[in-house]
Design a protein around this motif. Structure first.
Motif: not given
Length: 218
Positions: A84, A165-166, A87, A44, A47
């Motif tokens: 992200n 997700n992206s 997030y 994470n 990202l």
């Protein structure tokens, strides 16, 4: 190559040390507990760093020499990836997991990762603000940044609550579109969007104020 790496370390030393500290915390937890549960934070965080890598790459390359099509593609990619960064704040929810049995250590670990994610997001946002000022008046640049923050808040909602997700914008565009249209009628979606979006905006404006104040003092 060695000189480039040395220059990179010196220029980004504090940021690199912050990343190393975060990863060291998770590694220490793995060694002590034998559990790999919080290692997902490393992915994470990676990202979260990517948007800043994109804006810094453009900064060093020279923004003015990039053609319009590539510029727009890069901006769209950055915009999709930016949520992200903040997030990771929502990863605090994992403290409720049965695998999170060292509450204070786990809370501190998630906090450090969330801090890093938010920091890299704000730094990247500041880079884009500089790019926008190159083309627009300051008030319009600030307005665009505000809209980006709100969109990021919605991106966090899509990731945490709808579990997208992206890269789903490429691999599941139809489902993503359907869920987006449905979520526009949900109160929770609007609340989470503006809560995270406004928080992202406030942190950006506070750090911008600190930067301007330091320029005046020194």
């Amino acid at each position: 190559m060695g000189r480039i790496l040395l220059f990179t370390f010196i220029h980004y030393k504090s940021l690199l040390l912050s990343l190393v500290f975060a990863i060291a915390l998770v590694t220490t937890r793995v060694v002590i507990t034998g559990s790999l549960f919080y290692t997902f934070l490393i992915w994470n965080l990676f990202l979260a760093v990517v948007p800043y890598l994109l804006t810094q790459t453009v900064f060093w390359y020279s923004y003015g020499r990039i053609n319009t099509f590539f510029r727009l593609t890069l901006f769209a990619t950055w915009l999709v990836l930016l949520p992200n960064a903040p997030y990771i704040i929502t990863d605090l929810i994992h403290l409720q997991s049965q695998y999170s049995f060292w509450k204070w250590l786990d809370l501190f670990i998630v906090f450090v990762f969330a801090f890093n994610g938010l920091l890299f997001g704000i730094l990247s946002l500041n880079d884009v603000f500089g790019f926008l000022q190159y083309h627009f008046k300051e008030k319009w640049a600030l307005f665009i940044i505000f809209c980006i923050c709100i969109l990021s808040g919605y991106g966090i909602y899509l990731g945490r609550f709808l579990r997208f997700n992206s890269w789903d914008i490429l691999f599941r565009p139809q489902l993503l579109t359907q869920e987006i249209l449905t979520s526009l009628m949900e109160t929770r979606a609007w609340l989470m969007t503006f809560a995270f979006g406004l928080f992202f905006w406030m942190v950006f404006t506070m750090l911008r104020w600190v930067k301007e104040k330091n320029q005046v003092l020194y």
